[in-house]
Design a protein around this motif. Structure first.
Motif, short mmCIF file in Angstrom:
data_model
loop_
_atom_site.label_atom_id
_atom_site.label_comp_id
_atom_site.label_asym_id
_atom_site.label_seq_id
_atom_site.Cartn_x
_atom_site.Cartn_y
_atom_site.Cartn_z
N LEU A 203 1.72 -48.54 37.69
CA LEU A 203 1.19 -48.84 39.16
C LEU A 203 1.03 -50.29 39.28
O LEU A 203 0.86 -51.05 38.25
CB LEU A 203 -0.13 -48.30 39.31
CG LEU A 203 -0.50 -46.47 39.17
CD1 LEU A 203 -1.74 -46.14 39.53
CD2 LEU A 203 0.48 -45.92 39.85
N ASP A 204 1.71 -50.88 40.53
CA ASP A 204 1.31 -52.11 40.59
C ASP A 204 -0.01 -52.75 41.03
O ASP A 204 -0.91 -51.83 41.29
CB ASP A 204 2.46 -52.58 41.68
CG ASP A 204 2.31 -52.09 43.01
OD1 ASP A 204 1.28 -51.54 43.38
OD2 ASP A 204 3.35 -51.81 43.78
N VAL A 205 0.05 -54.01 41.12
CA VAL A 205 -1.36 -54.84 41.33
C VAL A 205 -2.06 -53.97 42.79
O VAL A 205 -3.20 -53.60 43.17
CB VAL A 205 -1.28 -56.10 41.64
CG1 VAL A 205 -2.48 -56.82 42.13
CG2 VAL A 205 -0.96 -56.61 40.38
N THR A 206 -1.11 -53.86 44.01
CA THR A 206 -1.29 -53.33 45.14
C THR A 206 -2.03 -51.81 44.93
O THR A 206 -3.03 -51.66 45.63
CB THR A 206 -0.18 -53.52 46.21
OG1 THR A 206 0.21 -54.77 46.21
CG2 THR A 206 -0.74 -52.88 47.54
N SER A 207 -1.44 -51.27 44.22
CA SER A 207 -2.07 -49.96 44.17
C SER A 207 -3.36 -49.78 43.35
O SER A 207 -4.33 -49.08 43.68
CB SER A 207 -1.03 -48.95 43.23
OG SER A 207 0.26 -48.98 43.72
N TRP A 208 -3.62 -50.80 42.37
CA TRP A 208 -4.68 -50.82 41.61
C TRP A 208 -5.89 -51.31 42.62
O TRP A 208 -7.09 -51.02 42.69
CB TRP A 208 -4.61 -51.73 40.40
CG TRP A 208 -3.90 -50.74 39.39
CD1 TRP A 208 -2.68 -51.17 38.63
CD2 TRP A 208 -4.59 -49.60 38.71
NE1 TRP A 208 -2.44 -50.21 37.76
CE2 TRP A 208 -3.54 -49.40 37.66
CE3 TRP A 208 -5.77 -48.95 38.89
CZ2 TRP A 208 -3.75 -48.13 36.79
CZ3 TRP A 208 -5.88 -47.63 38.12
CH2 TRP A 208 -4.93 -47.27 37.18
N GLU A 209 -5.56 -52.18 43.67
CA GLU A 209 -6.38 -53.03 44.38
C GLU A 209 -7.10 -51.83 45.37
O GLU A 209 -8.25 -51.94 46.03
CB GLU A 209 -5.92 -54.14 44.93
CG GLU A 209 -5.52 -55.22 44.24
CD GLU A 209 -4.96 -56.53 44.91
OE1 GLU A 209 -5.14 -57.67 44.44
OE2 GLU A 209 -4.13 -55.95 46.00
N VAL A 273 -12.38 -51.86 37.22
CA VAL A 273 -10.86 -52.63 37.87
C VAL A 273 -11.29 -53.71 38.79
O VAL A 273 -10.80 -54.91 38.66
CB VAL A 273 -10.31 -51.54 38.87
CG1 VAL A 273 -9.18 -52.44 39.61
CG2 VAL A 273 -9.69 -50.48 37.85
N SER A 274 -12.48 -53.71 39.49
CA SER A 274 -12.85 -54.65 40.42
C SER A 274 -13.38 -55.98 39.63
O SER A 274 -13.00 -56.86 40.07
CB SER A 274 -14.19 -54.18 41.20
OG SER A 274 -13.72 -52.92 41.99
N LEU A 275 -14.14 -55.66 38.49
CA LEU A 275 -14.55 -56.65 37.65
C LEU A 275 -13.41 -57.55 37.13
O LEU A 275 -13.30 -58.73 36.91
CB LEU A 275 -15.48 -56.13 36.61
CG LEU A 275 -16.84 -55.97 36.95
CD1 LEU A 275 -17.81 -55.10 36.11
CD2 LEU A 275 -17.61 -57.27 37.32
N ILE A 276 -12.41 -56.88 36.48
CA ILE A 276 -11.24 -57.59 35.68
C ILE A 276 -10.48 -58.35 36.87
O ILE A 276 -10.01 -59.37 36.79
CB ILE A 276 -10.43 -56.57 35.09
CG1 ILE A 276 -11.20 -56.05 33.88
CG2 ILE A 276 -9.27 -57.17 34.68
CD1 ILE A 276 -10.41 -55.22 33.02
N ALA A 293 -6.08 -56.92 32.26
CA ALA A 293 -6.24 -58.40 32.13
C ALA A 293 -4.53 -58.71 32.55
O ALA A 293 -4.33 -59.65 33.35
CB ALA A 293 -6.55 -59.04 30.89
N MET A 294 -3.76 -58.15 31.97
CA MET A 294 -2.37 -58.43 32.08
C MET A 294 -1.80 -58.14 33.60
O MET A 294 -0.91 -58.82 34.14
CB MET A 294 -1.45 -57.87 30.91
CG MET A 294 -1.62 -58.31 29.46
SD MET A 294 -0.87 -57.28 28.20
CE MET A 294 0.87 -57.53 28.58
N ILE A 295 -2.10 -56.66 33.92
CA ILE A 295 -2.06 -56.23 35.04
C ILE A 295 -2.30 -57.53 36.25
O ILE A 295 -1.63 -57.84 37.14
CB ILE A 295 -2.31 -55.00 35.35
CG1 ILE A 295 -1.66 -54.04 34.63
CG2 ILE A 295 -2.24 -54.78 36.96
CD1 ILE A 295 -2.41 -52.63 34.44
N PHE A 296 -3.53 -57.82 36.11
CA PHE A 296 -3.87 -58.80 37.02
C PHE A 296 -3.76 -60.27 36.84
O PHE A 296 -4.27 -61.10 37.59
CB PHE A 296 -5.39 -58.56 37.27
CG PHE A 296 -5.90 -57.54 38.23
CD1 PHE A 296 -5.38 -57.19 39.45
CD2 PHE A 296 -6.65 -56.28 37.28
CE1 PHE A 296 -5.71 -56.10 40.20
CE2 PHE A 296 -6.81 -54.98 38.24
CZ PHE A 296 -6.33 -55.10 39.39
#
Length: 367
Positions: A203-209, A273-276, A293-296
């Motif tokens: 999943l990309d950053v947008t999906s995690w957000e 997820v929010s904190l990282i 950490a790498m994803i963000f």
């Protein structure tokens, strides 16, 4: 196509639950009807069982042990369990039936075109997972059985489990693992395996957000994700780094740490997820703490664990030339103030993500 996954999705651990979510979410994005098999064996249930007393409490005597355990349950674990259960109910679709043992799975296996044994430490033979036939798909008759990013978590099987693992791996039509050490272990057992990325990278950053439920963007902090309750290396490094960066220390660990300005030990995966996402830096001895950490695109440091479960993180860091992020207590200010050049990391990571997605799609398409 209907796909059933099985993994440690009810481990009440941020990484375990988020990797289960990621695999389901990615399969759904491909147009498949994907759900996780609601498998919750005794090992998983004990950790959140009001009446179960951990061994380290039993040494105190049963009366004192029950008192301490019940205080612990009511003060922290009850709220933590509720947060994780709410996340699972909202974001991880599961089979209509729940299963508590391999016997139950074998008697009435869920119907699907494909079974996928998911990621995380499902084949760690030092834990109950690694000798549970369920995680080797020893049930049901789908058209295809594969593993995706499964992890042995160690460089060698626990003595005495070799024959069991060797025989159970025959259930698979195709095997993929998430660590180089897993490829070698498979080879030693006579099997071929493919190296793929952990599901959280699918999943990309947008999906995690889209999961973020709390905004920490206005706060300056470093995040600690520490699995060792006894005082070790991380506290001294965290305090030193917080001083250098002029920020606070937030902990998302499963325990309450004395040195953290804020502890989120009773929060669920969304807060993780929010904190990282908004941290200045991440300090962790966790595979998924490092992965997110790498994803963000965050600076991070890794500290080795005393329990020896370090090969998972070492393999990940080696693949992307990030082994310099592993630090020791004597790390100086200059080391702690270095930054990761993600322009050198992301091209290789994106290549591996693309190849992993292709592997998964290709083996599902063989049905």
């Amino acid at each position: 196509m209907t796909i059933n996954t099985i993994t440690c999705h009810r481990a009440y651990n941020h990484g375990a639950m988020l990797q289960a979510y990621a695999l389901i979410r990615y399969l759904q994005s491909l147009g498949h009807e994907a759900v996780d098999i609601h498998y919750w064996p005794e090992m998983g249930r004990n950790g959140v069982n009001y009446w179960w007393v951990p061994a380290h409490y039993r040494r105190l005597g049963y009366k004192q042990a029950y008192i301490l355990n019940h205080l612990h349950y009511n003060y922290r674990l009850k709220k933590r369990k509720k947060a994780f259960d709410l996340f699972a109910e909202q974001f991880i679709p599961t089979t209509a039936s729940s299963f508590r043992s391999i016997d139950e799975l074998q008697k009435a296996p869920p119907e699907a075109d494909v079974y996928i044994a998911g990621s995380d430490q499902i084949w760690n033979t030092t834990l109950t997972n690694g000798t549970d036939p369920a995680f080797y798909l020893d049930f049901g008759s789908p058209k295809r059985k594969i593993s995706y990013a499964a992890s042995f978590a160690t460089t060698a099987l626990k003595p005495g489990t070799e024959d069991f693992v060797t025989s159970k791996l025959r259930n698979f039509d195709a095997i993929s693992v998430r660590e180089e050490s897993g490829i070698k272990l498979l080879s030693d057992l006579g099997y071929n395996g493919t190296l793929v990325v952990d599901p959280v990278f699918l999943l990309d950053v947008t999906s995690w957000e889209t999961l973020i439920n709390r905004n920490f963007s206005s706060e300056r902090y470093i995040v600690v994700y520490d699995f060792e309750i006894k005082r070790g290396v991380i506290p001294s490094i965290a305090k030193k780094l917080a001083r250098l960066l002029k920020c606070k220390i937030y902990s998302i660990s499963p325990f309450h740490f004395w040195y953290a300005n804020k502890s989120f030990d009773r929060e669920g995966p969304q807060t993780f997820v929010s904190l990282i996402k908004h941290a200045q830096c991440v300090i962790s001895n966790s595979f998924h703490g490092t992965a997110f950490a790498m994803i963000f695109g965050k600076d991070f440091f890794v500290v080795n664990r005393k329990d020896g479960l370090n090969i998972r993180i070492h393999d990940l860091l080696s693949r992307y030339n990030l082994t310099d992020r592993i630090i020791t207590p004597d790390a100086g200010d200059d080391t702690l103030m270095t930054h990761i050049d993600y322009s050198k990391v992301y091209p290789n990571l994106q290549r591996d993500i693309k190849q992993s997605k292709q592997w998964l799609q290709d083996h599902i398409a063989l049905v």
